[in-house]
Design an enzyme around this catalytic site. Structure first.
Site, PDB file in Angstrom:
ATOM      1  NE  ARG A 158      -1.829 -12.302 -32.101  1.00 42.05           N
ATOM      2  CZ  ARG A 158      -2.542 -11.867 -31.058  1.00 42.05           C
ATOM      3  NH1 ARG A 158      -1.959 -11.541 -29.921  1.00 42.05           N
ATOM      4  NH2 ARG A 158      -3.830 -11.714 -31.174  1.00 42.05           N
TER       5      ARG A 158
ATOM      6  CE  LYS B  42      -6.570  -9.712 -23.865  1.00 43.22           C
ATOM      7  NZ  LYS B  42      -6.293  -8.831 -25.016  1.00 43.22           N
TER       8      LYS B  42
ATOM      9  NE  ARG C  16     -12.310  -9.368 -26.628  1.00 46.19           N
ATOM     10  CZ  ARG C  16     -11.395 -10.287 -26.707  1.00 46.19           C
ATOM     11  NH1 ARG C  16     -11.095 -11.032 -25.708  1.00 46.19           N
ATOM     12  NH2 ARG C  16     -10.754 -10.462 -27.807  1.00 46.19           N
TER      13      ARG C  16
ATOM     14  NE  ARG D 154      -6.428 -14.939 -33.844  1.00 46.21           N
ATOM     15  CZ  ARG D 154      -6.446 -14.316 -32.655  1.00 46.21           C
ATOM     16  NH1 ARG D 154      -5.560 -14.640 -31.724  1.00 46.21           N
ATOM     17  NH2 ARG D 154      -7.330 -13.378 -32.407  1.00 46.21           N
TER      18      ARG D 154
ATOM     19  NE  ARG E 253      -8.742  -9.152 -32.985  1.00 46.24           N
ATOM     20  CZ  ARG E 253      -7.500  -9.585 -33.220  1.00 46.24           C
ATOM     21  NH1 ARG E 253      -7.028  -9.654 -34.452  1.00 46.24           N
ATOM     22  NH2 ARG E 253      -6.731  -9.951 -32.223  1.00 46.24           N
TER      23      ARG E 253
END
Ligand code: ADP
Ligand code: ZN
Length: 215
Positions: free
Chosen positions: A127, A13, A88, A162, A173
């Site tokens: 990532r 996204k 969300r 992160r 998640r």
């Protein structure tokens, strides 16, 4: 353009939103970026949000709606916006619909980015994100590595993993996505706003979205 990007964590996204915003100057609004900046600055909002975010849990709807009501009324949204990571939950989607109604704004559509789970898992664990809150450029240690010494190619700040990208938080998640966010697919299908995109390449998805936007 006025669109919502829907999709699991790691569906791309953020990347798609950045590319789309370069197309016509519509602003990318990422609730994740707003929240991470608040955490880094140690603001009240950041203090409230951090404990949820570190676990990979959702920040309460009331807090998100407070942020988004203010954000969507800012001047730069007038020429269009790309919502990335919001709404969300069903309550967020319902409140957003009311807010847009009141503001007399119509969405073009909701783009649902569909990506296979194994691709998502691989992307999330590889990532890395620029630690500069003003930048937050996304990298991937396999396909799009940072500059030598782990530095951001845009701003030179250290590129980091992160806190919510440990394996445990990632699994949480994805679970929360399935429980709380995936029901939005049905919600927007019923409103006639849903468009599905099989999204393996962000560039191709952007081109498909552009084609759908053309009258
Ligand atoms: P990703 O899409 O990769 O999971 P984001 O950057 O969109 O990550 O969001 C990071 C975290 O910020 C989420 O795990 C959640 O804790 C919080 N967050 C972001 N957007 C929302 C939202 N609309 N509602 C509730 N929490 C949110
Ligand atoms: Zn940077």
């Amino acid at each position: 353009m006025r669109i919502i990007l829907l999709g699991a964590p790691g569906a791309g996204k953020g990347t798609v939103a950045k590319l789309l915003s370069a197309v016509d100057g519509s602003v990318q609004i990422s609730t994740g970026d707003i929240l991470r900046s608040a955490v880094n600055q140690g603001s009240d909002l950041g203090k409230k949000a951090k404990k949820y975010m570190d676990q990979g849990d959702l920040v309460p709807d009331s807090l998100i709606m407070e942020i988004m009501e203010v954000r969507l009324k800012e001047d730069d949204c007038r020429n269009g916006f790309i919502l990335d990571g919001f709404p969300r939950t069903i309550p967020q989607a319902e409140e957003l619909a009311n807010l847009l109604d009141k503001m007399d704004i119509k969405l073009d559509f909701v783009a649902n980015l569909e990506v296979p789970r194994d691709v998502i898992l691989d992307r999330l664990t590889t990532r890395r994100t620029c630690s500069n809150p003003e930048c937050q450029e996304i990298f991937n240690i396999k396909s799009n590595p940072p500059a030598a010494g782990g530095k951001c190619t845009k701003c030179g700040s250290p590129v980091v993993q992160r806190d919510d990208e440990t394996e445990e938080a990632i699994i949480n998640r994805l679970e929360i996505y399935n429980q709380k966010t995936a029901p939005l697919i049905g919600f927007y299908e019923r409103s006639g706003l849903l468009e599905n995109f099989i999204s393996l390449s962000s560039q191709e998805t952007v081109e498909e979205i552009e084609r759908k936007l053309e009258p």
